[in-house]
Design a protein around this motif. Sequence first.
Motif, PDB file in Angstrom:
ATOM      1  N   TYR A  96       0.864  -1.223   0.130  1.00  0.00           N
ATOM      2  CA  TYR A  96      -0.012  -0.061   0.102  1.00  0.00           C
ATOM      3  C   TYR A  96       0.995   1.319   0.067  1.00  0.00           C
ATOM      4  O   TYR A  96       1.641   1.276   1.045  1.00  0.00           O
ATOM      5  N   ASP A  97       0.780   2.094  -0.940  1.00  0.00           N
ATOM      6  CA  ASP A  97       1.327   3.411  -1.258  1.00  0.00           C
ATOM      7  C   ASP A  97       0.362   4.457  -1.093  1.00  0.00           C
ATOM      8  O   ASP A  97      -0.237   4.657  -2.106  1.00  0.00           O
ATOM      9  N   PRO A  98       0.491   5.314  -0.036  1.00  0.00           N
ATOM     10  CA  PRO A  98      -0.754   6.370   0.087  1.00  0.00           C
ATOM     11  C   PRO A  98      -0.199   7.466  -0.734  1.00  0.00           C
ATOM     12  O   PRO A  98      -0.961   8.519  -0.870  1.00  0.00           O
ATOM     13  N   VAL A  99       1.107   7.389  -1.279  1.00  0.00           N
ATOM     14  CA  VAL A  99       1.737   8.660  -2.080  1.00  0.00           C
ATOM     15  C   VAL A  99       2.205   9.687  -1.150  1.00  0.00           C
ATOM     16  O   VAL A  99       3.334  10.182  -1.215  1.00  0.00           O
ATOM     17  N   ASP A 100       1.122  10.548  -0.312  1.00  0.00           N
ATOM     18  CA  ASP A 100       1.439  11.144   0.802  1.00  0.00           C
ATOM     19  C   ASP A 100       0.390  11.072   1.821  1.00  0.00           C
ATOM     20  O   ASP A 100      -0.701  10.334   1.451  1.00  0.00           O
ATOM     21  N   LEU A 101       0.642  11.464   3.161  1.00  0.00           N
ATOM     22  CA  LEU A 101      -0.530  11.130   4.278  1.00  0.00           C
ATOM     23  C   LEU A 101      -1.501  12.162   3.818  1.00  0.00           C
ATOM     24  O   LEU A 101      -1.365  13.384   4.500  1.00  0.00           O
ATOM     25  N   THR A 102      -2.561  11.927   3.408  1.00  0.00           N
ATOM     26  CA  THR A 102      -3.717  12.863   3.146  1.00  0.00           C
ATOM     27  C   THR A 102      -4.174  13.537   4.499  1.00  0.00           C
ATOM     28  O   THR A 102      -4.321  14.804   4.424  1.00  0.00           O
ATOM     29  N   PHE A 103      -4.404  12.691   5.631  1.00  0.00           N
ATOM     30  CA  PHE A 103      -5.027  13.149   6.760  1.00  0.00           C
ATOM     31  C   PHE A 103      -3.855  14.177   7.288  1.00  0.00           C
ATOM     32  O   PHE A 103      -4.182  15.252   8.013  1.00  0.00           O
ATOM     33  N   LEU A 104      -2.550  14.168   7.122  1.00  0.00           N
ATOM     34  CA  LEU A 104      -1.424  14.868   7.648  1.00  0.00           C
ATOM     35  C   LEU A 104      -1.792  16.410   6.893  1.00  0.00           C
ATOM     36  O   LEU A 104      -1.558  17.198   7.506  1.00  0.00           O
ATOM     37  N   GLU A 132     -12.942  17.051  10.476  1.00  0.00           N
ATOM     38  CA  GLU A 132     -13.702  15.719  10.471  1.00  0.00           C
ATOM     39  C   GLU A 132     -13.116  14.889   9.286  1.00  0.00           C
ATOM     40  O   GLU A 132     -13.288  13.728   9.327  1.00  0.00           O
ATOM     41  N   GLU A 133     -12.853  15.656   8.037  1.00  0.00           N
ATOM     42  CA  GLU A 133     -12.443  14.981   7.135  1.00  0.00           C
ATOM     43  C   GLU A 133     -10.901  14.262   7.312  1.00  0.00           C
ATOM     44  O   GLU A 133     -10.742  13.053   6.796  1.00  0.00           O
ATOM     45  N   ALA A 134     -10.130  15.043   8.022  1.00  0.00           N
ATOM     46  CA  ALA A 134      -9.034  14.472   8.506  1.00  0.00           C
ATOM     47  C   ALA A 134      -8.693  13.222   9.203  1.00  0.00           C
ATOM     48  O   ALA A 134      -8.128  12.346   9.132  1.00  0.00           O
ATOM     49  N   LYS A 135     -10.037  13.403  10.189  1.00  0.00           N
ATOM     50  CA  LYS A 135      -9.952  12.262  11.299  1.00  0.00           C
ATOM     51  C   LYS A 135     -10.552  11.205  10.294  1.00  0.00           C
ATOM     52  O   LYS A 135     -10.038   9.894  10.744  1.00  0.00           O
ATOM     53  N   ALA A 136     -11.530  11.169   9.571  1.00  0.00           N
ATOM     54  CA  ALA A 136     -11.898   9.906   8.926  1.00  0.00           C
ATOM     55  C   ALA A 136     -10.997   9.252   8.023  1.00  0.00           C
ATOM     56  O   ALA A 136     -10.804   8.198   7.931  1.00  0.00           O
ATOM     57  N   ILE A 137     -10.163  10.439   7.239  1.00  0.00           N
ATOM     58  CA  ILE A 137      -9.126   9.547   6.202  1.00  0.00           C
ATOM     59  C   ILE A 137      -8.197   9.029   6.961  1.00  0.00           C
ATOM     60  O   ILE A 137      -7.581   7.914   6.805  1.00  0.00           O
ATOM     61  N   LYS A 138      -7.785   9.527   8.237  1.00  0.00           N
ATOM     62  CA  LYS A 138      -6.707   8.787   9.076  1.00  0.00           C
ATOM     63  C   LYS A 138      -7.197   7.479   9.686  1.00  0.00           C
ATOM     64  O   LYS A 138      -6.488   6.585   9.818  1.00  0.00           O
ATOM     65  N   LYS A 139      -8.426   7.227   9.880  1.00  0.00           N
ATOM     66  CA  LYS A 139      -9.031   5.948  10.391  1.00  0.00           C
ATOM     67  C   LYS A 139      -9.009   5.126   9.094  1.00  0.00           C
ATOM     68  O   LYS A 139      -8.611   3.774   9.358  1.00  0.00           O
ATOM     69  N   ILE A 140      -9.468   5.719   7.832  1.00  0.00           N
ATOM     70  CA  ILE A 140      -9.306   4.875   6.650  1.00  0.00           C
ATOM     71  C   ILE A 140      -7.903   4.264   6.456  1.00  0.00           C
ATOM     72  O   ILE A 140      -7.645   3.221   6.344  1.00  0.00           O
ATOM     73  N   ASP A 141      -6.955   5.293   6.870  1.00  0.00           N
ATOM     74  CA  ASP A 141      -5.499   5.091   6.519  1.00  0.00           C
ATOM     75  C   ASP A 141      -4.977   4.064   7.395  1.00  0.00           C
ATOM     76  O   ASP A 141      -4.241   3.012   7.011  1.00  0.00           O
ATOM     77  N   ILE A 142      -5.287   3.930   8.614  1.00  0.00           N
ATOM     78  CA  ILE A 142      -4.873   3.038   9.766  1.00  0.00           C
ATOM     79  C   ILE A 142      -5.615   1.722   9.184  1.00  0.00           C
ATOM     80  O   ILE A 142      -4.852   0.606   9.666  1.00  0.00           O
ATOM     81  N   LEU A 143      -6.593   1.660   9.045  1.00  0.00           N
ATOM     82  CA  LEU A 143      -7.272   0.410   8.397  1.00  0.00           C
ATOM     83  C   LEU A 143      -6.352  -0.193   7.152  1.00  0.00           C
ATOM     84  O   LEU A 143      -6.098  -1.211   7.065  1.00  0.00           O
ATOM     85  N   ASN A 144      -6.050   0.640   6.219  1.00  0.00           N
ATOM     86  CA  ASN A 144      -5.231   0.316   5.024  1.00  0.00           C
ATOM     87  C   ASN A 144      -4.051  -0.286   5.591  1.00  0.00           C
ATOM     88  O   ASN A 144      -3.506  -1.235   5.036  1.00  0.00           O
TER      89      ASN A 144
END
Length: 785
Positions: free
Chosen positions: A526-534, A551-563
């Motif tokens: 998995y290559d996120p390219v950059d950390l969108t939540f950051l 809220e968008e940052a928190k949601a994407i961070k949760k998705i990224d952790i799952l990824n």
Amino acid sequence: MDGIFKVTPPSQALEFTGERFTTVREGQQEQEYLHRYCIARDFCAGKDVLDIACGEGYGSVILSSVAKSVIGVDFDERTIDHARKSYPHNNIQFLQGSAIKLPLENCCVDVVVSFETLKHIKEHDLFAAEIKRVLRPGGLLIMSAPVRTVYSACGGSEFIALLLGYFANVALLKQRAILGSLVSPVEKAFSLRRLESLVSPVERAFSLRSYERRSPTHIEASSGLPRAPYFIAIATDGELPPLESSVYIDRYGVEEVLQGFHRVSMLEKAVAERNAAKSELEIAKSELEKAVAERNAARTEVLCFVQALDKAYRYPWKPTKAWAEYLILQLLSHLAKPFSSLASERFKHSAQKRSPRRYKKMIPRLELILADTEKRTQPESRVFFDTLIDKTDHSFSLSLTPEKKRAIVFNDYLIVPDRRGGDYRAFQILKIFLELGWEVDLAVLCDRKKHAAIIDEPDLEEKLKSYQELLWEIGIKRIIFGEENIKEFLSQQGLCYSLAYVFYPRVAYQFIPLIRYYAINAKLFYDPVDLTFLRLERKAAHVGKDLLVDEEAKAIKKIDILNFLSSDLVIAITEEEKEKIEEIASQCRVEVIPNIHEIHKPSSLWEDRKGILFLGYYGHEPNVDALKYFISEMWDKIQERLPGCSLEVVGSCLKEYVPKELLSRPGIQPIGYVRYLVPYLEKARVFVAPLRFGAGMKGKIGMAMASGLPVVTTSIGAEGMKLENGKTAFICDDKEGFVQAVIRLYEDKELWENVSQAGLKHMEAHFSQSAVKETLRRLLSFCPV
């Protein structure tokens, strides 16, 4: 006193701590605050005014628009320093001091204003005595306090008693912020003149009829203003001035406020739904892990059967094994859904070659089994029509020892390396895969029509075909568009892959379950390219508090952790982001693969170049912000020092996302999308990237340095590239330093040549294809055959 007057907020608001109002705050507290100062302003024309607990000085400035002079006093020294810097006006003076020991002489002001100060003071009498001391005879006090007892403040009759102990006359107003409608008598109406002898001006001003909606089915009628939370007192030893009821009307309309409430409600609902979705995802993850375990167990069982069958082929079949062989073949037929007719023929040919005699006896049963298998694998694999773009044979065969390892790469759009920095990175990684002997397919989440979001040209289909041809030229075998088609493709060919490489959070979130289900042999990178939540967290810190961004940052961070947790390997683009990933998902394996750049040694010299270059994909918000910041805050200063210098703005989606008036400024040349960047990198003298928020490694900066073009950027822009300020590039976070760096590079030939060569060597050593190739070779060696 009537008419429009200017209200000037400070250039930078004081941080809100809860102790005092600052211009960071909006809504009810702001309305109450401004309304009090607007009322006080009407009594300050041509007078000397004292504003006690002035805070950041915003209210003092309102009073100064009509007052002769204003003195603002506050206990906090930092707050006073902030007010002095924000409002260096001739008729305003800010002093640090206590409300119970004012730093003023006796009888020096005409009006004292003090709002919401009483609740912070225990010594109420000392406070009132100090106000009396500094007021001139007949001077006026305008003060507010909560109606209810809060902290140590007075309420109701206590407030009036306190003021009457020091002033002969006291009038009291009530204040309450409301959302509703105001109906007011017309001045000079006939009915008012007739009642003039019966009703005093003060009484007439206070005559107010209220109708309040107490519930969906009840309205309360009353005289005056019910349930007001604040008193505003007017006190003096002289005659009370005429008082009028007043209303503060905010710039937002009722509909806008209600829409805001609705938006908050919808947001709260969305958060609840996301939390519920998170719980469902955790359940799905558990079920997925269970399914993967079952699949792996089934795969082991199948391999055991295959080995037994292979052994049976090596030796003459014995009659006692016939029934067992039949059962094995029957089981394989059920498990061989992906087999094509070509695979069936190979299977029969292998059996006949290894034991012709036994094959003749088994042929009726074998034909029956293989016919059943072939029937269930129809229709043939070209079920994707124009959605599956493949320049090779579409027939599929299952091989236990393939000649090449196969990889499938997942991206949000078709890879367009000359339009998006992330796609340029993906394109370079694909080239290394192919050079290392891998067979690569590309799965594209969006269908063809949705590519209009990144290809801002009318002939969309022709452009897509040109990019497909480019990918075929480097060796990509198949390109599949659309989620449903990808799912169907994986169900047929998923077992063939040794590697699934996924770019971007939303793509991984969409496809990881399918990859784990259908491509059970594949390692998942998995290559996120950059950390969108950051990036979103940094944006929120830059632009100020924004509930939606948070809220968008928190949601994407949760998705990224799952990824992260669902992958065999996580690819970080910088060492800093590797540390961030390990911090939030410590059990993951993380490796760094930086951006990869082709090195182009410059052919044009300093004296042959002119102008400044800005490059970016403008569908990416940090690039738009950086361009606006550079043009609005720095460009005029650069033009003063470098007359005739131009700024070329290059990159796709320019007109869609950048305001036309910004690009029409003198010296700005809006180029937009270009297919070949090298000519622009060769003719510019300086490259600028004044990024104020973002994440990851910035491809445009690497591209400029890899072409020998010196770069001026910020610490955000230089992140992860190990640049040395003043040697490999210039790194400046303040606009004055940024401007000076651009001018120095533009005018100093020797400095330009040194930075150009140092940057080029730095890119070749750390970010060239040869520098990164060995890292990828090592990581790919872990993928199964």
